[in-house]
Design an enzyme around this catalytic site. Structure first.
Site, PDB file in Angstrom:
ATOM      1  N   GLY A  47      50.264 -53.054 -60.318  1.00  0.00           N
ATOM      2  CA  GLY A  47      50.244 -52.470 -61.661  1.00  0.00           C
ATOM      3  C   GLY A  47      51.505 -51.668 -61.949  1.00  0.00           C
ATOM      4  O   GLY A  47      52.076 -51.749 -63.040  1.00  0.00           O
ATOM      5  N   THR A  87      43.384 -49.103 -55.398  1.00  0.00           N
ATOM      6  CA  THR A  87      43.593 -49.572 -54.033  1.00  0.00           C
ATOM      7  C   THR A  87      45.101 -49.823 -53.891  1.00  0.00           C
ATOM      8  O   THR A  87      45.773 -50.122 -54.882  1.00  0.00           O
ATOM      9  CB  THR A  87      42.787 -50.854 -53.740  1.00  0.00           C
ATOM     10  OG1 THR A  87      43.112 -51.846 -54.711  1.00  0.00           O
ATOM     11  CG2 THR A  87      41.284 -50.576 -53.784  1.00  0.00           C
ATOM     12  N   GLY A 127      47.353 -52.116 -52.841  1.00  0.00           N
ATOM     13  CA  GLY A 127      48.019 -53.314 -53.359  1.00  0.00           C
ATOM     14  C   GLY A 127      47.911 -53.402 -54.876  1.00  0.00           C
ATOM     15  O   GLY A 127      48.870 -53.775 -55.561  1.00  0.00           O
ATOM     16  N   CYS A 128      46.745 -53.060 -55.396  1.00  0.00           N
ATOM     17  CA  CYS A 128      46.527 -53.129 -56.850  1.00  0.00           C
ATOM     18  C   CYS A 128      47.362 -52.071 -57.566  1.00  0.00           C
ATOM     19  O   CYS A 128      47.922 -52.337 -58.636  1.00  0.00           O
ATOM     20  CB  CYS A 128      45.044 -52.969 -57.164  1.00  0.00           C
ATOM     21  SG  CYS A 128      44.044 -54.285 -56.406  1.00  0.00           S
ATOM     22  N   ASN A 129      47.452 -50.882 -56.968  1.00  0.00           N
ATOM     23  CA  ASN A 129      48.298 -49.841 -57.558  1.00  0.00           C
ATOM     24  C   ASN A 129      49.747 -50.305 -57.603  1.00  0.00           C
ATOM     25  O   ASN A 129      50.421 -50.174 -58.633  1.00  0.00           O
ATOM     26  CB  ASN A 129      48.208 -48.549 -56.744  1.00  0.00           C
ATOM     27  CG  ASN A 129      46.815 -47.954 -56.709  1.00  0.00           C
ATOM     28  OD1 ASN A 129      45.922 -48.359 -57.462  1.00  0.00           O
ATOM     29  ND2 ASN A 129      46.619 -46.995 -55.831  1.00  0.00           N
TER      30      ASN A 129
END
Length: 155
Positions: free
Chosen positions: A50, A43, A45-47
């Site tokens: 990370g 997703t 924001g998560c990408n």
């Protein structure tokens, strides 16, 4: 198991992770540990979060700091996600939400007008002695990893 508290030792835990690992907090004593909880693999924001940890990994490594990402995704999904984005750190699968409960990151969220229980993006900094030194809850991704890096430098 109660939840973590600032300036208190974090209870030992073990959890399945990528690379066919079982992560045990006790095994990481002597290193700083950054644990970041994120809602879901692949997703935006998560990408971005990370990738920011990945792009700053050299500095974290020089500060003897281990990075661990945690979500409720399964190990196979984590392996693919880690490979796709070339994350140099392990991802923990917390399908049973044991770590999520320990760190108290599962909250009622709204998405498109519907309510559901989900992970609130949060990061925790544990020092070499296993003591929780800093926490960030309700994280906004831009600039966050740099803030965590500064906190590690201040230990």
């Amino acid at each position: 198991m109660s939840s973590v508290e600032l300036n208190q030792p974090v209870p030992d835990f073990e959890a399945p992770a990528t690379g066919d690992q079982t992560i045990r907090l006790a095994d990481l004593r002597g290193k700083n540990v950054v644990i970041y909880f994120y809602p879901k693999n692949n997703t935006p924001g998560c990408n971005a979060e990370g990738e920011a940890f990945r792009d700053n990994m050299k500095e974290f490594t020089e500060l003897d700091t281990e990075i661990l990402g945690v979500s409720r995704d399964g190990l196979r999904a984590h392996e693919n996600y880690r490979q796709k984005f070339e994350f140099p750190f392990h991802l923990i699968s917390d399908k049973e939400e044991e770590l999520c409960r320990l760190f108290d990151v599962i909250k009622l969220k709204k998405l498109y007008g519907k309510e559901h229980m989900g992970i609130v993006r949060s990061t925790f900094l544990i020092d070499r002695d296993g003591v929780l030194r800093q926490e960030w809850r309700g994280v906004k991704v831009p600039g966050h990893v740099e803030e965590v890096l500064e906190a590690v430098k201040a230990l």
